[in-house]
Scaffold this motif. Structure first.
Motif, PDB file in Angstrom:
ATOM      1  N   GLU A 141       0.831  -1.194   0.000  1.00 21.47           N
ATOM      2  CA  GLU A 141       0.000   0.000   0.000  1.00 21.47           C
ATOM      3  C   GLU A 141       0.863   1.240   0.000  1.00 21.47           C
ATOM      4  O   GLU A 141       2.064   1.185   0.269  1.00 21.47           O
ATOM      5  CB  GLU A 141      -0.955   0.003   1.199  1.00 21.47           C
ATOM      6  CG  GLU A 141      -0.275  -0.071   2.545  1.00 21.47           C
ATOM      7  CD  GLU A 141      -1.301  -0.090   3.684  1.00 21.47           C
ATOM      8  OE1 GLU A 141      -2.018  -1.096   3.810  1.00 21.47           O
ATOM      9  OE2 GLU A 141      -1.371   0.902   4.420  1.00 21.47           O
ATOM     10  N   LEU A 156      -0.054   6.632  -4.618  1.00 22.73           N
ATOM     11  CA  LEU A 156       0.306   6.446  -6.018  1.00 22.73           C
ATOM     12  C   LEU A 156       1.098   7.684  -6.442  1.00 22.73           C
ATOM     13  O   LEU A 156       0.529   8.762  -6.620  1.00 22.73           O
ATOM     14  CB  LEU A 156      -0.949   6.271  -6.873  1.00 22.73           C
ATOM     15  CG  LEU A 156      -0.710   5.895  -8.337  1.00 22.73           C
ATOM     16  CD1 LEU A 156      -0.115   4.493  -8.457  1.00 22.73           C
ATOM     17  CD2 LEU A 156      -2.008   5.972  -9.128  1.00 22.73           C
ATOM     18  N   LEU A 190       3.697   2.808  -6.029  1.00 23.98           N
ATOM     19  CA  LEU A 190       3.124   3.136  -4.724  1.00 23.98           C
ATOM     20  C   LEU A 190       4.267   3.398  -3.749  1.00 23.98           C
ATOM     21  O   LEU A 190       5.221   2.627  -3.689  1.00 23.98           O
ATOM     22  CB  LEU A 190       2.273   1.975  -4.191  1.00 23.98           C
ATOM     23  CG  LEU A 190       0.979   1.623  -4.929  1.00 23.98           C
ATOM     24  CD1 LEU A 190       0.301   0.442  -4.230  1.00 23.98           C
ATOM     25  CD2 LEU A 190       0.033   2.819  -4.979  1.00 23.98           C
ATOM     26  N   ASP A 191       4.137   4.468  -2.989  1.00 26.52           N
ATOM     27  CA  ASP A 191       5.173   4.844  -2.028  1.00 26.52           C
ATOM     28  C   ASP A 191       4.551   4.824  -0.633  1.00 26.52           C
ATOM     29  O   ASP A 191       3.597   5.547  -0.370  1.00 26.52           O
ATOM     30  CB  ASP A 191       5.680   6.249  -2.373  1.00 26.52           C
ATOM     31  CG  ASP A 191       6.876   6.641  -1.518  1.00 26.52           C
ATOM     32  OD1 ASP A 191       7.062   6.041  -0.425  1.00 26.52           O
ATOM     33  OD2 ASP A 191       7.621   7.541  -1.921  1.00 26.52           O
ATOM     34  N   ASP A 192       5.098   3.944   0.251  1.00 35.71           N
ATOM     35  CA  ASP A 192       4.510   3.869   1.596  1.00 35.71           C
ATOM     36  C   ASP A 192       5.339   4.649   2.619  1.00 35.71           C
ATOM     37  O   ASP A 192       5.138   4.517   3.823  1.00 35.71           O
ATOM     38  CB  ASP A 192       4.336   2.403   2.035  1.00 35.71           C
ATOM     39  CG  ASP A 192       5.664   1.679   2.217  1.00 35.71           C
ATOM     40  OD1 ASP A 192       6.733   2.345   2.175  1.00 35.71           O
ATOM     41  OD2 ASP A 192       5.650   0.456   2.385  1.00 35.71           O
ATOM     42  N   TYR A 247      -4.205   7.267  -1.985  1.00 35.98           N
ATOM     43  CA  TYR A 247      -3.645   6.096  -1.292  1.00 35.98           C
ATOM     44  C   TYR A 247      -4.404   4.833  -1.660  1.00 35.98           C
ATOM     45  O   TYR A 247      -5.638   4.829  -1.669  1.00 35.98           O
ATOM     46  CB  TYR A 247      -3.706   6.304   0.231  1.00 35.98           C
ATOM     47  CG  TYR A 247      -2.636   7.243   0.704  1.00 35.98           C
ATOM     48  CD1 TYR A 247      -2.743   8.612   0.473  1.00 35.98           C
ATOM     49  CD2 TYR A 247      -1.494   6.759   1.342  1.00 35.98           C
ATOM     50  CE1 TYR A 247      -1.752   9.477   0.867  1.00 35.98           C
ATOM     51  CE2 TYR A 247      -0.502   7.625   1.750  1.00 35.98           C
ATOM     52  CZ  TYR A 247      -0.635   8.976   1.502  1.00 35.98           C
ATOM     53  OH  TYR A 247       0.363   9.831   1.881  1.00 35.98           O
ATOM     54  N   TYR A 248      -3.646   3.778  -1.946  1.00 27.46           N
ATOM     55  CA  TYR A 248      -4.264   2.513  -2.316  1.00 27.46           C
ATOM     56  C   TYR A 248      -3.584   1.353  -1.593  1.00 27.46           C
ATOM     57  O   TYR A 248      -2.387   1.411  -1.276  1.00 27.46           O
ATOM     58  CB  TYR A 248      -4.145   2.268  -3.826  1.00 27.46           C
ATOM     59  CG  TYR A 248      -4.865   3.305  -4.652  1.00 27.46           C
ATOM     60  CD1 TYR A 248      -6.236   3.206  -4.873  1.00 27.46           C
ATOM     61  CD2 TYR A 248      -4.173   4.385  -5.188  1.00 27.46           C
ATOM     62  CE1 TYR A 248      -6.900   4.168  -5.627  1.00 27.46           C
ATOM     63  CE2 TYR A 248      -4.837   5.351  -5.941  1.00 27.46           C
ATOM     64  CZ  TYR A 248      -6.197   5.234  -6.153  1.00 27.46           C
ATOM     65  OH  TYR A 248      -6.854   6.184  -6.895  1.00 27.46           O
ATOM     66  N   ARG A 249      -4.371   0.314  -1.365  1.00 21.46           N
ATOM     67  CA  ARG A 249      -3.810  -0.973  -0.931  1.00 21.46           C
ATOM     68  C   ARG A 249      -4.115  -1.949  -2.063  1.00 21.46           C
ATOM     69  O   ARG A 249      -5.274  -2.073  -2.471  1.00 21.46           O
ATOM     70  CB  ARG A 249      -4.453  -1.448   0.368  1.00 21.46           C
ATOM     71  CG  ARG A 249      -3.951  -2.846   0.793  1.00 21.46           C
ATOM     72  CD  ARG A 249      -4.651  -3.312   2.054  1.00 21.46           C
ATOM     73  NE  ARG A 249      -4.380  -2.418   3.165  1.00 21.46           N
ATOM     74  CZ  ARG A 249      -5.291  -2.011   4.044  1.00 21.46           C
ATOM     75  NH1 ARG A 249      -6.539  -2.418   3.933  1.00 21.46           N
ATOM     76  NH2 ARG A 249      -4.965  -1.204   5.030  1.00 21.46           N
ATOM     77  N   ARG A 280      -9.203   1.733  -2.277  1.00 17.93           N
ATOM     78  CA  ARG A 280      -8.753   3.092  -2.019  1.00 17.93           C
ATOM     79  C   ARG A 280      -8.752   3.285  -0.512  1.00 17.93           C
ATOM     80  O   ARG A 280      -9.727   2.963   0.168  1.00 17.93           O
ATOM     81  CB  ARG A 280      -9.735   4.056  -2.693  1.00 17.93           C
ATOM     82  CG  ARG A 280      -9.583   5.484  -2.267  1.00 17.93           C
ATOM     83  CD  ARG A 280      -9.054   6.375  -3.367  1.00 17.93           C
ATOM     84  NE  ARG A 280      -8.647   7.666  -2.804  1.00 17.93           N
ATOM     85  CZ  ARG A 280      -9.360   8.765  -2.934  1.00 17.93           C
ATOM     86  NH1 ARG A 280     -10.480   8.733  -3.616  1.00 17.93           N
ATOM     87  NH2 ARG A 280      -8.928   9.905  -2.399  1.00 17.93           N
TER      88      ARG A 280
END
Ligand SMILES: [Zn+2]
Length: 310
Positions: free
Chosen positions: A174, A177, A222-224, A274-276, A293
């Motif tokens: 997650e 994006l 994706l950057d967590d 933000y996404y998982r 989302r």
């Protein structure tokens, strides 16, 4: 007792390089367990095989099955053009996109799943959805870090009476994006049999100039906060993510006389959210099967202030 006799023959064949077993002896041992001690056939077979493994001082892996190839977990395949034997369950059958393909779908074993392809020219019996098979003489194939297995003319297919708990090799990542890479949006793929490479300026790296077929895809990052994860949304996932269908994307590109407007529109809709996502890991990519989302991450300071006020 034909059934036990067949199991006995299999076991003798499995150990043919290591032990000189007699089919009748093996069958008698199976028969004893099954009919005397009421042990289920699968368990009896495992027990008998284990005792022969001990006798031959072998690991189960060393046996490699009757095909004599490497026994590799489906999700652990990491080599191109390797000959392997597997015992696997047919997890999904997909519609073949070309006449040369007899069957295409997903095979699963304890380690996870991988795509398989069987070609018409190999003239093999059909695999049934949900059935478990011993498959010997498969060849691995690699394309852009994605591994699959190909059945071929020499492949032997034996349905086996055992249940397989198919492993879950899905990754879940997650983050925000932060980028949609080139090669995203409305793309064209090579229409050649079993190719599907993405065209660059109307050219396939394998087949040259071809009349491509439109598809949708997002290669995203994706950057967590600690790490970045590269993810690929296929057409279905891209449509769900952006709310834009393939037909709408084609219309948009046609109106603008430019296909890049599609990726631009998708960027505007999704970047920074933000996404998982979860799905199988192929090479450096997670192929998105499912996504959700997420609400934007909680502002830690605001949460602290609120907590104090309670
Ligand atoms: Zn091609």
């Amino acid at each position: 007792m034909t059934d036990l006799h067949t199991h006995a023959e299999d076991i003798v064949a499995q150990f043919s390089d290591h032990l000189d077993l007699d089919v009748d002896d093996v069958e008698e041992r199976l028969d004893n367990l099954v009919n005397e001690y009421r042990v289920p056939v699968d368990e009896a077979r495992r027990s008998v095989v284990n005792s022969y493994l001990d006798e031959a001082d072998l690991d189960r892996d060393a046996l490699g099955g009757g095909g004599g190839n490497a026994a590799v977990g489906l999700a652990e395949i990491d080599e191109d053009e390797q000959w392997i034997d597997v015992t696997a369950k047919v997890v999904e059958l997909w519609e073949a996109r070309s006449d040369s393909v007899a069957q295409v779908g997903l095979l699963g074993d304890e380690t996870g799943t991988t795509k398989f392809v069987a070609f018409e020219t190999s003239d093999l019996p059909e695999l049934a959805d949900g059935a478990v098979y011993r498959l010997e003489n498969l060849v691995t194939d690699e394309y852009q870090g994605n591994f699959s297995v190909k059945l071929n003319r020499t492949t032997t297919i034996t349905e086996v009476d055992e249940e397989i708990e198919v492993g879950d090799d899905a990754e879940t990542v997650e983050g925000a994006l932060v980028d949609i890479q080139s090669g995203s949006g409305l793309i064209k793929r090579c229409p050649e049999d079993d190719c599907t490479r993405v065209l660059q300026n109307g050219r396939c790296s394998e087949h040259g100039d071809v009349e491509g077929e439109f598809d949708l895809r997002i290669k995203g990052v994706l950057d967590d906060g600690d790490a970045v994860h590269e993810v690929i949304f296929d057409r279905e996932a891209t449509e769900a993510l952006t709310g834009m269908t393939l037909d709408e994307a084609k219309d948009m590109a046609m109106d603008a006389l430019d296909t890049t407007v599609v990726a631009e529109e998708m960027r505007a809709d999704t970047l920074g959210r933000y996404y998982r996502v979860s799905g199988p890991q192929f090479g450096r990519y997670v192929l998105v099967d499912d996504f959700e989302r997420l609400s934007d991450p909680i502002d830690a300071e605001a949460a602290l202030i609120e907590a104090r006020s309670i």
